[in-house]
Design an enzyme around this catalytic site. Structure first.
Site, PDB file in Angstrom:
ATOM      1  N   ALA A  29      -9.379   1.180  17.316  1.00  0.00           N
ATOM      2  CA  ALA A  29      -9.987   2.140  17.039  1.00  0.00           C
ATOM      3  C   ALA A  29     -10.941   1.863  15.542  1.00  0.00           C
ATOM      4  O   ALA A  29     -10.864   2.757  14.620  1.00  0.00           O
ATOM      5  CB  ALA A  29      -9.158   3.748  16.911  1.00  0.00           C
ATOM      6  N   HIS A  34     -12.152  -1.015   8.850  1.00  0.00           N
ATOM      7  CA  HIS A  34     -11.871  -2.224   9.555  1.00  0.00           C
ATOM      8  C   HIS A  34     -13.025  -3.220   9.593  1.00  0.00           C
ATOM      9  O   HIS A  34     -12.797  -4.473   9.495  1.00  0.00           O
ATOM     10  CB  HIS A  34     -11.691  -1.874  11.068  1.00  0.00           C
ATOM     11  CG  HIS A  34     -10.409  -1.157  11.367  1.00  0.00           C
ATOM     12  ND1 HIS A  34     -10.593   0.195  11.842  1.00  0.00           N
ATOM     13  CD2 HIS A  34      -8.905  -1.390  11.065  1.00  0.00           C
ATOM     14  CE1 HIS A  34      -9.397   0.714  12.276  1.00  0.00           C
ATOM     15  NE2 HIS A  34      -8.495  -0.174  11.505  1.00  0.00           N
ATOM     16  N   SER A 185      -9.729   6.530   8.468  1.00  0.00           N
ATOM     17  CA  SER A 185      -8.550   6.245   9.291  1.00  0.00           C
ATOM     18  C   SER A 185      -8.883   6.448  10.926  1.00  0.00           C
ATOM     19  O   SER A 185      -9.713   7.661  11.146  1.00  0.00           O
ATOM     20  CB  SER A 185      -7.461   7.268   8.893  1.00  0.00           C
ATOM     21  OG  SER A 185      -6.525   7.201   9.940  1.00  0.00           O
TER      22      SER A 185
HETATM   23  P1  AMP Z   1      -4.697  -0.052  11.239  1.00  0.00           P
HETATM   24  O1  AMP Z   1      -5.727  -0.075  12.394  1.00  0.00           O
HETATM   25  O2  AMP Z   1      -4.816   1.289  10.810  1.00  0.00           O
HETATM   26  O3  AMP Z   1      -3.378  -0.446  11.482  1.00  0.00           O
HETATM   27  O4  AMP Z   1      -5.311  -0.882   9.959  1.00  0.00           O
HETATM   28  C1  AMP Z   1      -5.674  -2.212  10.149  1.00  0.00           C
HETATM   29  C2  AMP Z   1      -5.929  -2.426   8.797  1.00  0.00           C
HETATM   30  O5  AMP Z   1      -7.129  -1.815   8.430  1.00  0.00           O
HETATM   31  C3  AMP Z   1      -5.004  -2.469   7.715  1.00  0.00           C
HETATM   32  O6  AMP Z   1      -4.843  -3.608   6.775  1.00  0.00           O
HETATM   33  C4  AMP Z   1      -5.598  -1.089   6.956  1.00  0.00           C
HETATM   34  O7  AMP Z   1      -4.806  -1.213   5.763  1.00  0.00           O
HETATM   35  C5  AMP Z   1      -6.972  -1.562   6.998  1.00  0.00           C
HETATM   36  N1  AMP Z   1      -7.814  -0.147   6.790  1.00  0.00           N
HETATM   37  C6  AMP Z   1      -7.412   0.983   7.662  1.00  0.00           C
HETATM   38  N2  AMP Z   1      -8.255   1.973   7.099  1.00  0.00           N
HETATM   39  C7  AMP Z   1      -9.088   1.485   6.074  1.00  0.00           C
HETATM   40  C8  AMP Z   1     -10.147   1.839   5.172  1.00  0.00           C
HETATM   41  N3  AMP Z   1     -10.349   3.242   5.196  1.00  0.00           N
HETATM   42  N4  AMP Z   1     -10.488   0.988   4.227  1.00  0.00           N
HETATM   43  C9  AMP Z   1      -9.998  -0.347   4.092  1.00  0.00           C
HETATM   44  N5  AMP Z   1      -9.083  -0.884   4.999  1.00  0.00           N
HETATM   45  C10 AMP Z   1      -8.508   0.075   5.865  1.00  0.00           C
END
Ligand code: AMP
Length: 281
Positions: A29, A34, A185
């Site tokens: 997503a 990302h 997010s």
């Molecule tokens: P997730 O898909 O939520 O597991 O996130 C994957 C990676 O993207 C993780 O290293 C998160 O910290 C990073 N991430 C998620 N949201 C953000 C954001 N708003 N800004 C920077 N990095 C993000």
């Protein structure tokens, strides 16, 4: 762009891809946060290295069944976004690929995980450490990029790499926000229009509390109270935790003498969001 949908396909390709390789683990997503991690990975490896993305909704890091079931999984859109952002290799396994039915080894961190999200989501960080370690081993990546938005996760991954001598460089990347301040997010998609309109209060409350620090306040209590005062104006948001912790140990602090973090986790109905601000004395 190579897409490997299972571990056998990945292992078949991984020896042939150019090095260095930088890995961006995600749960999909994909949003602009990302994508900026993917671009940072490209910066790291240069035009001739490999940028690899993992898209895997890791069941063992979810503490609530509903959160796992409702987690968005727009795979086709994500693959197009990876291609657009310049990824070379995307790994999209399903859970049966990653975990044998009788898998019985996990990686757990037992100090930093006692606080914040670790305390409110039992087992979460051992699920994260386990999958991240597996991804590091599968890709044999030279470097990896993690978002600072999940600062406890980043601290725990750094600790895992230090304590287990994992040969990988970790790059922390700044949080990417919507124009109104809400941290991007994948879970934001699940907010109703009314909740989405309310959600910038998260960032505003944390920044308002941080402003007290610039006025000279060093005690945790008034800073926490300022954030709580703002948050309580929202009829929709429920606080999971609001904590002021040491930036290194993640233990609660009463007086700010070293870099600290004001961290919040909250619910909009069943959607759990996190954010934080750094407090530098
Ligand atoms: P997730 O898909 O939520 O597991 O996130 C994957 C990676 O993207 C993780 O290293 C998160 O910290 C990073 N991430 C998620 N949201 C953000 C954001 N708003 N800004 C920077 N990095 C993000």
């Amino acid at each position: 762009m190579i897409v490997a949908a299972d571990t056998a396909a990945l292992l078949e390709k991984i020896d042939a891809v150019p090095r260095p390789l930088c890995l961006v683990p995600t749960m999909g997503a994909l949003h602009e946060g990302h994508l900026s991690l993917i671009r940072a990975a490209r910066q790291k490896v240069g035009a001739h290295g490999t940028v690899a993305v993992a898209i895997f909704v890791n069941p063992i890091q979810f503490d609530r069944k509903e959160d796992l079931e409702k987690y968005p999984r727009p795979l086709e859109k994500d693959l197009a976004a990876c291609e657009e952002a310049g990824a070379d290799l995307v790994f999209t396994p399903d859970a049966s690929q990653m975990y044998a039915a009788d898998h019985s080894i996990v990686v757990s961190e037992n100090r930093l995980s006692n606080h914040l999200c670790g305390a409110s989501r039992p087992g979460h960080f051992s699920g994260v450490c386990t999958v991240v370690m597996k991804l590091f081993l599968l890709f044999r990546a030279q470097s990896t990029v993690f978002g600072k938005k999940d600062f406890q996760q980043l601290a725990i991954i750094r600790r895992m790499v230090r304590d287990l001598n994992v040969p990988i460089e970790i790059i922390g990347h700044a949080t990417i926000r919507e124009a109104d301040g809400l941290a991007m997010s994948s879970r934001n998609e699940r907010l109703s229009p009314e909740q989405r309109a309310d959600a910038p209060i998260i960032r505003r409350s944390l920044v308002a509390a941080r402003d007290l620090l610039s006025l000279g306040e060093r005690q945790a209590e008034p800073i926490l109270a300022a954030a709580r005062f703002h948050l309580e104006k929202s009829p929709l948001l429920k606080i999971d935790y609001l904590s002021l912790v040491d930036a290194e140990t993640l233990e609660p602090v009463a007086t700010i003498r070293r870099p600290a973090i004001l961290a919040l986790a909250c619910f909009y109905h069943s959607v759990r969001l996190i954010d934080h601000v750094e407090l530098m004395p």
